[in-house]
Design an enzyme around this catalytic site. Structure first.
Site, PDB file in Angstrom:
ATOM      1  N   HIS A  96       0.859  -1.188   0.000  1.00 53.03           N
ATOM      2  CA  HIS A  96       0.000   0.000   0.000  1.00 53.03           C
ATOM      3  C   HIS A  96       0.894   1.235   0.000  1.00 53.03           C
ATOM      4  CE1 HIS A  96      -3.827  -2.004   1.840  1.00 53.03           C
ATOM      5  NE2 HIS A  96      -3.296  -2.720   0.859  1.00 53.03           N
ATOM      6  N   GLU A 130       0.921   3.893   1.792  1.00 50.78           N
ATOM      7  CA  GLU A 130       1.384   4.305   3.115  1.00 50.78           C
ATOM      8  C   GLU A 130       2.588   3.482   3.567  1.00 50.78           C
ATOM      9  OE1 GLU A 130      -1.736   3.417   2.126  1.00 50.78           O
ATOM     10  OE2 GLU A 130      -3.158   3.926   3.706  1.00 50.78           O
ATOM     11  N   CYS A 163      -6.216   1.729   5.833  1.00 51.71           N
ATOM     12  CA  CYS A 163      -6.850   0.471   6.228  1.00 51.71           C
ATOM     13  C   CYS A 163      -6.302   0.067   7.601  1.00 51.71           C
ATOM     14  CB  CYS A 163      -6.558  -0.598   5.180  1.00 51.71           C
ATOM     15  SG  CYS A 163      -4.826  -1.165   5.179  1.00 51.71           S
ATOM     16  N   CYS A 196      -2.459  -0.493   7.567  1.00 52.42           N
ATOM     17  CA  CYS A 196      -1.656   0.727   7.462  1.00 52.42           C
ATOM     18  C   CYS A 196      -1.793   1.601   8.704  1.00 52.42           C
ATOM     19  CB  CYS A 196      -2.036   1.495   6.203  1.00 52.42           C
ATOM     20  SG  CYS A 196      -1.553   0.610   4.695  1.00 52.42           S
TER      21      CYS A 196
END
Length: 161
Positions: free
Chosen positions: A64, A66, A94, A97
């Site tokens: 992801h 992040e 999410c 993260c």
């Protein structure tokens, strides 16, 4: 946040960290990735790292934006902690993260669009608010929410044809 001033070697120039994150999100969309972008800012507001989603390219569900931006920032700083840093992301992190932001020890998380289905900060398990959470970074949500939401909606609309 819309007119956050970032420090560069040439002095202070008006710039938006969300603009940088959105550029990463658009780039990710162009590669067929879900359009999410992230930026890690130093304590002085200078961008340390940027990233867009690379889940498909890496065949890695943890790639992801992040996660990638925080990993790059620790490589740049030479520390496992981002104590005085800010994570700016186009979509509510999410649960994975959000938990990573806690473990990277970011000071602040700023995000654009809310994610009622998959979010882990303002929705879902609200990881950072959980009493057992090791740290509680400051949270600022809904920054340029409409623009960030439209980018995601347009991407999925085109994907579904």
């Amino acid at each position: 946040m819309n007119s956050l001033h970032l420090r560069y070697s040439g002095g202070i120039q008006p710039c938006s960290a969300m603009d940088l994150a959105l550029a990463e999100a658009r780039s990710a969309a162009g590669r067929g990735e879900v359009p999410v972008g992230a930026v890690v800012l130093s304590a002085s507001g200078a961008p340390l790292s940027t990233a867009g989603n690379e889940v498909e390219a890496r065949r890695d569900p943890s790639a992801h934006a992040e996660m990638l931006a925080m990993r790059k920032a620790t490589q740049i700083t030479g520390s496992t902690r981002l104590d005085d840093c800010t994570l700016v992301v186009t979509l509510e992190p999410c649960p994975m993260c959000a938990a990573a932001a806690v473990h990277f020890r970011v000071k602040r998380v700023i995000f654009g669009a809310y994610d009622p289905k998959g979010g882990g900060v303002d929705h879902g398990p609200r990881v950072i608010d959980h009493p057992a959470c090791l740290r509680h970074p400051e949270i600022i949500g809904g920054v340029r929410e409409r623009e960030n939401s439209l980018l995601l909606k347009d991407f999925f609309r085109q994907l579904r044809g």
